[in-house]
Write a protein that holds these residues in place. Structure first.
Motif: not given
Length: 253
Positions: A115-116, A207-209, A219-220, A231-232
């Motif tokens: 997580l950021p 988004i990561v969460r 799959d996400a 960035w992604y």
């Protein structure tokens, strides 16, 4: 010949043709499930040689490769007749103006990304936000916001997907959702941050969460413009293909 997919047998064939295709199976399949028997929904579904086609508004989504020039010519005439101005495709088209493709990204089932940094304490996370203000944050155009609101609420009412948001004084300032899924993918979309809050890492954290949660089951997956690729990638997602994009100006073809 392009045939409307209205009968159970035709819709089953539509589903078969998109099965297992990244992005297309989730997005087109969910739309077929939710709106295939609702003529007034704005969605329409078709079979054509080599693939399956979904229409909504001015956008056409084509899964499959056109087998010959005759099929391409028929599709071009059909899209002109229904006034399509944007086409998303699995494979290149012989007509229209090609624009930069969308990049598909994936977090595999069972995966988890770090997580950021967490958002400021002034913001509150909600996993069940009111969808009307979320739709207005996501889309400035009222017609687009209304269409998104209707589709998102319909999906969640049928147990498909979710929406998360960060709130400031009860109003959403950052959101991301999942409103489409297939047997193997949860497709994330409508990720947006209010202008005043951009550049503070809110979207990356949210988004990561959500991706970490969705990847516990499937799959996400999501798509983005090429400008966001680095960035992604820095967040840890893996590239999973592209979606070709074309715009059509029938006055110049």
């Amino acid at each position: 010949m392009i045939t409307s997919a209205t009968t159970p047998a035709q819709q089953a064939e539509f589903a078969r043709r998109i099965a297992g295709k990244p992005y297309f199976a989730a997005v087109m399949g969910t739309a077929l499930t939710l709106f295939g028997q609702k003529p007034g929904s704005g969605w329409s579904f078709y079979l054509l040689p080599g693939g399956a086609l979904a229409l909504r508004g001015g956008t056409a989504t084509l899964c499959g490769a056109l087998p010959d020039a005759d099929t391409a010519e028929e599709l071009q005439s059909f899209l002109q007749f229904v006034c399509t101005d944007r086409v998303l495709t699995e494979h290149p088209l012989p007509f229209g103006t090609e624009v930069p493709p969308l990049t598909l990204w994936r977090l595999p089932k069972g995966g988890a990304l770090p997580l950021p940094p967490a958002p400021p304490a002034a913001l509150t996370l909600t996993e069940q936000p009111a969808m009307l203000p979320v739709s207005r944050l996501a889309f400035a155009d009222k017609a687009q916001a209304d269409g998104f609101y209707s589709a998102a609420c319909t999906a969640m009412a049928h147990g498909i997907g979710c929406c998360h948001a960060l709130l400031q004084d009860g109003a959403p300032v950052c959101t991301v959702g999942c409103f489409s899924q297939s047997k193997t993918e949860n497709y994330m979309s409508a990720g947006v941050t209010a202008p005043a809050w951009r550049g503070r890492g809110l979207a990356g954290w949210l988004i990561v969460r959500m991706a970490n949660e969705l990847a516990q089951q499937r799959d996400a997956v999501f798509a983005c413009k090429q400008a966001l690729n680095s960035w992604y990638r820095s967040l840890g997602f893996t590239q999973n293909g592209i979606i070709q994009q074309y715009i059509t100006d029938w006055n110049t073809l």
